[in-house]
Design a protein around this motif. Structure first.
Motif, PDB file in Angstrom:
ATOM      1  N   ASN A 103       0.778  -1.195  -0.002  1.00  0.00           N
ATOM      2  CA  ASN A 103       0.016  -0.110   0.003  1.00  0.00           C
ATOM      3  C   ASN A 103       0.836   1.332   0.050  1.00  0.00           C
ATOM      4  OD1 ASN A 103      -2.325  -1.538   0.056  1.00  0.00           O
ATOM      5  ND2 ASN A 103      -2.484  -1.193   2.154  1.00  0.00           N
ATOM      6  N   ALA A 104       1.882   1.233   0.842  1.00  0.00           N
ATOM      7  CA  ALA A 104       2.870   2.370   0.833  1.00  0.00           C
ATOM      8  C   ALA A 104       3.594   2.641  -0.430  1.00  0.00           C
ATOM      9  CB  ALA A 104       3.850   2.239   1.955  1.00  0.00           C
ATOM     10  N   SER A 105       4.100   1.591  -0.949  1.00  0.00           N
ATOM     11  CA  SER A 105       4.779   1.696  -2.465  1.00  0.00           C
ATOM     12  C   SER A 105       3.849   2.068  -3.399  1.00  0.00           C
ATOM     13  CB  SER A 105       5.307   0.368  -2.770  1.00  0.00           C
ATOM     14  OG  SER A 105       6.058   0.411  -3.699  1.00  0.00           O
ATOM     15  N   SER A 106       2.606   1.712  -3.419  1.00  0.00           N
ATOM     16  CA  SER A 106       1.807   2.075  -4.510  1.00  0.00           C
ATOM     17  C   SER A 106       1.231   3.567  -4.281  1.00  0.00           C
ATOM     18  CB  SER A 106       0.393   1.230  -4.759  1.00  0.00           C
ATOM     19  OG  SER A 106      -0.329   1.251  -3.491  1.00  0.00           O
ATOM     20  N   GLU A 107       1.152   4.069  -3.096  1.00  0.00           N
ATOM     21  CA  GLU A 107       0.825   5.390  -2.625  1.00  0.00           C
ATOM     22  C   GLU A 107       1.740   6.472  -2.888  1.00  0.00           C
ATOM     23  OE1 GLU A 107      -1.300   7.854   0.985  1.00  0.00           O
ATOM     24  OE2 GLU A 107      -1.107   5.973   1.243  1.00  0.00           O
ATOM     25  N   VAL A 108       3.050   6.078  -2.560  1.00  0.00           N
ATOM     26  CA  VAL A 108       4.164   7.114  -2.838  1.00  0.00           C
ATOM     27  C   VAL A 108       4.869   6.900  -4.269  1.00  0.00           C
ATOM     28  CG1 VAL A 108       6.416   7.865  -2.007  1.00  0.00           C
ATOM     29  CG2 VAL A 108       4.627   6.970  -0.037  1.00  0.00           C
ATOM     30  N   ALA A 109       4.406   7.894  -5.096  1.00  0.00           N
ATOM     31  CA  ALA A 109       4.887   7.843  -6.387  1.00  0.00           C
ATOM     32  C   ALA A 109       6.274   7.898  -6.814  1.00  0.00           C
ATOM     33  CB  ALA A 109       4.085   8.859  -7.374  1.00  0.00           C
ATOM     34  N   ASP A 110       6.931   8.925  -5.779  1.00  0.00           N
ATOM     35  CA  ASP A 110       8.491   9.195  -6.165  1.00  0.00           C
ATOM     36  C   ASP A 110       9.395   8.236  -5.814  1.00  0.00           C
ATOM     37  OD1 ASP A 110      10.925  10.352  -5.962  1.00  0.00           O
ATOM     38  OD2 ASP A 110      10.519  11.728  -4.405  1.00  0.00           O
ATOM     39  N   PRO A 111      10.039   7.690  -6.755  1.00  0.00           N
ATOM     40  CA  PRO A 111      10.741   6.270  -6.698  1.00  0.00           C
ATOM     41  C   PRO A 111      12.076   6.597  -5.707  1.00  0.00           C
ATOM     42  CG  PRO A 111      11.016   7.336  -9.020  1.00  0.00           C
ATOM     43  CD  PRO A 111       9.988   8.013  -8.211  1.00  0.00           C
ATOM     44  N   ASP A 112      12.271   7.789  -5.508  1.00  0.00           N
ATOM     45  CA  ASP A 112      13.334   8.020  -4.542  1.00  0.00           C
ATOM     46  C   ASP A 112      12.761   8.377  -3.271  1.00  0.00           C
ATOM     47  OD1 ASP A 112      14.978   7.936  -6.700  1.00  0.00           O
ATOM     48  OD2 ASP A 112      14.725  10.171  -7.143  1.00  0.00           O
ATOM     49  N   HIS A 113      11.657   8.264  -3.069  1.00  0.00           N
ATOM     50  CA  HIS A 113      11.065   8.361  -1.357  1.00  0.00           C
ATOM     51  C   HIS A 113      11.758   7.233  -0.655  1.00  0.00           C
ATOM     52  CE1 HIS A 113       8.579   8.492   1.924  1.00  0.00           C
ATOM     53  NE2 HIS A 113       7.931   9.666   1.424  1.00  0.00           N
ATOM     54  N   PRO A 114      12.167   7.740   0.398  1.00  0.00           N
ATOM     55  CA  PRO A 114      12.702   6.620   1.328  1.00  0.00           C
ATOM     56  C   PRO A 114      12.108   5.367   1.886  1.00  0.00           C
ATOM     57  CG  PRO A 114      12.429   8.666   2.591  1.00  0.00           C
ATOM     58  CD  PRO A 114      12.106   8.923   1.232  1.00  0.00           C
ATOM     59  N   VAL A 115      10.706   5.465   1.636  1.00  0.00           N
ATOM     60  CA  VAL A 115       9.794   4.363   1.852  1.00  0.00           C
ATOM     61  C   VAL A 115       9.926   3.228   1.118  1.00  0.00           C
ATOM     62  CG1 VAL A 115       7.659   4.896   0.719  1.00  0.00           C
ATOM     63  CG2 VAL A 115       7.513   3.564   2.938  1.00  0.00           C
ATOM     64  N   HIS A 116      10.247   3.416  -0.305  1.00  0.00           N
ATOM     65  CA  HIS A 116      10.691   2.247  -1.185  1.00  0.00           C
ATOM     66  C   HIS A 116      11.724   1.420  -0.735  1.00  0.00           C
ATOM     67  CE1 HIS A 116       7.526   3.794  -3.821  1.00  0.00           C
ATOM     68  NE2 HIS A 116       7.974   4.904  -3.891  1.00  0.00           N
ATOM     69  N   ALA A 117      12.880   2.159  -0.273  1.00  0.00           N
ATOM     70  CA  ALA A 117      13.843   1.155   0.287  1.00  0.00           C
ATOM     71  C   ALA A 117      13.200   0.361   1.494  1.00  0.00           C
ATOM     72  CB  ALA A 117      15.188   2.322   0.695  1.00  0.00           C
ATOM     73  N   VAL A 118      12.438   0.825   2.404  1.00  0.00           N
ATOM     74  CA  VAL A 118      12.029   0.206   3.483  1.00  0.00           C
ATOM     75  C   VAL A 118      11.210  -1.153   2.779  1.00  0.00           C
ATOM     76  CG1 VAL A 118      10.638   0.370   5.564  1.00  0.00           C
ATOM     77  CG2 VAL A 118      12.260   2.148   4.988  1.00  0.00           C
ATOM     78  N   VAL A 119      10.289  -0.843   1.812  1.00  0.00           N
ATOM     79  CA  VAL A 119       9.603  -1.705   1.293  1.00  0.00           C
ATOM     80  C   VAL A 119      10.046  -2.999   0.703  1.00  0.00           C
ATOM     81  CG1 VAL A 119       7.832  -2.037  -0.580  1.00  0.00           C
ATOM     82  CG2 VAL A 119       7.260  -0.048   0.740  1.00  0.00           C
ATOM     83  N   ARG A 120      11.332  -2.464  -0.120  1.00  0.00           N
ATOM     84  CA  ARG A 120      12.067  -3.393  -0.751  1.00  0.00           C
ATOM     85  C   ARG A 120      12.850  -4.370   0.393  1.00  0.00           C
ATOM     86  NH1 ARG A 120      12.842   0.637  -4.296  1.00  0.00           N
ATOM     87  NH2 ARG A 120      14.845   1.190  -3.210  1.00  0.00           N
ATOM     88  N   GLN A 121      13.187  -3.708   1.551  1.00  0.00           N
ATOM     89  CA  GLN A 121      13.670  -4.602   2.475  1.00  0.00           C
ATOM     90  C   GLN A 121      13.075  -5.673   3.294  1.00  0.00           C
ATOM     91  OE1 GLN A 121      15.635  -2.249   5.668  1.00  0.00           O
ATOM     92  NE2 GLN A 121      14.721  -3.675   7.007  1.00  0.00           N
ATOM     93  N   HIS A 122      11.669  -5.049   3.372  1.00  0.00           N
ATOM     94  CA  HIS A 122      10.772  -6.154   3.839  1.00  0.00           C
ATOM     95  C   HIS A 122      10.116  -7.125   2.858  1.00  0.00           C
ATOM     96  CE1 HIS A 122       7.040  -7.146   6.077  1.00  0.00           C
ATOM     97  NE2 HIS A 122       6.427  -7.278   4.710  1.00  0.00           N
ATOM     98  N   LYS A 123      10.177  -6.865   1.671  1.00  0.00           N
ATOM     99  CA  LYS A 123      10.118  -7.906   0.657  1.00  0.00           C
ATOM    100  C   LYS A 123      10.863  -8.849   0.505  1.00  0.00           C
ATOM    101  CE  LYS A 123       5.648  -6.589  -0.187  1.00  0.00           C
ATOM    102  NZ  LYS A 123       4.513  -7.504   0.038  1.00  0.00           N
ATOM    103  N   ASP A 124      12.140  -8.399   0.514  1.00  0.00           N
ATOM    104  CA  ASP A 124      13.455  -9.141   0.475  1.00  0.00           C
ATOM    105  C   ASP A 124      13.303  -9.911   1.637  1.00  0.00           C
ATOM    106  OD1 ASP A 124      14.367  -8.120  -2.100  1.00  0.00           O
ATOM    107  OD2 ASP A 124      15.705  -6.861  -1.135  1.00  0.00           O
ATOM    108  N   ARG A 125      13.078  -9.637   2.813  1.00  0.00           N
ATOM    109  CA  ARG A 125      12.999 -10.471   4.078  1.00  0.00           C
ATOM    110  C   ARG A 125      12.234 -11.544   3.913  1.00  0.00           C
ATOM    111  NH1 ARG A 125      14.487  -9.034   9.064  1.00  0.00           N
ATOM    112  NH2 ARG A 125      14.202  -6.932   8.720  1.00  0.00           N
ATOM    113  N   PHE A 126      10.887 -11.489   3.327  1.00  0.00           N
ATOM    114  CA  PHE A 126       9.975 -12.620   2.942  1.00  0.00           C
ATOM    115  C   PHE A 126      10.608 -13.532   1.743  1.00  0.00           C
ATOM    116  CE2 PHE A 126       6.577 -10.409   5.207  1.00  0.00           C
ATOM    117  CZ  PHE A 126       5.905 -11.471   5.835  1.00  0.00           C
ATOM    118  N   ARG A 127      11.186 -12.787   0.710  1.00  0.00           N
ATOM    119  CA  ARG A 127      11.748 -13.893  -0.065  1.00  0.00           C
ATOM    120  C   ARG A 127      12.837 -14.391   0.273  1.00  0.00           C
ATOM    121  NH1 ARG A 127      10.905 -11.487  -4.440  1.00  0.00           N
ATOM    122  NH2 ARG A 127      11.362  -9.538  -4.065  1.00  0.00           N
ATOM    123  N   ARG A 128      13.909 -13.886   1.265  1.00  0.00           N
ATOM    124  CA  ARG A 128      14.869 -14.890   1.814  1.00  0.00           C
ATOM    125  C   ARG A 128      14.240 -15.845   2.653  1.00  0.00           C
ATOM    126  NH1 ARG A 128      16.808  -9.733   2.768  1.00  0.00           N
ATOM    127  NH2 ARG A 128      16.397  -9.784   5.025  1.00  0.00           N
TER     128      ARG A 128
END
Length: 185
Positions: A103-128
């Motif tokens: 939800n946060a990733s889709s709501e924040v359009a700016d690809p450089d917003h710091p939340v995107h790094a947090v989202v990737r970290q979270h999704k990578d945690r599940f992937r690992r």
């Protein structure tokens, strides 16, 4: 983060997840956290800084909400299947609002917003987590299986939110079974 910053970030995370990042203003954030707007800016620099801190505070608790119960299963395959059972139970609750990170990733359009790094970290945690179980279960291509399981995980949550139904979780569990049957034979 200090204990005060953690408390503020956790409060903000719930507000962002419940109401959305854009719809949650600094006034509402400071009021809910019991601080002044000035304190909020002193601690986090900006609302964007608070958004990143808020989702960082959500990362491990959301991950463990699903993985800790799943890890009670005795086999890697059973753990994967149990994670999707936990997801189905969460989707069936009236409080379900989708994946806070998607939800946060889709709501924040700016690809450089710091939340995107947090989202990737979270999704990578599940992937690992999936990758580890796929390896332990003896999958021929554990990385492929982990990526496929992530697609199903995210797809279930997205469809359940759109349809307002747990049917996506039930259907997703059938997809997971088929993927596991194929990858682990």
């Amino acid at each position: 983060m200090s204990a005060t910053e953690t408390r503020i970030a956790e409060c903000a995370a719930w507000l962002f997840h419940e109401h959305g990042i854009t719809a949650t203003g600094v006034e509402a954030l400071s009021k809910a956290a019991g601080i002044s707007k000035r304190t909020l800016y002193e601690r986090f620099g900006s609302k964007d800084g608070l958004v990143a801190a808020a989702f960082t505070s959500f990362d491990l608790p959301v991950f463990e909400k699903f993985t800790k119960p799943a890890e009670q299963a005795t086999t890697p395959r059973g753990q994967i299947e149990q994670l999707f059972a936990e997801l189905e139970a969460a989707i069936g609750s009236p409080e379900f609002r989708g994946c806070p990170f998607a939800n946060a990733s889709s709501e924040v359009a700016d690809p450089d917003h710091p939340v995107h790094a947090v989202v990737r970290q979270h999704k990578d945690r599940f992937r690992r987590w999936f990758l580890s179980r796929a390896r332990e279960a003896g999958a021929a291509d554990p990385a492929l299986l982990a990526r496929q399981l992530m697609i199903v995980l995210d797809g279930i949550q997205g469809d359940a939110l759109i349809q307002r139904s747990a049917k996506a979780a039930r259907d997703g569990r059938l997809i997971v079974k088929a993927l596991l049957d194929s990858a682990l034979d």
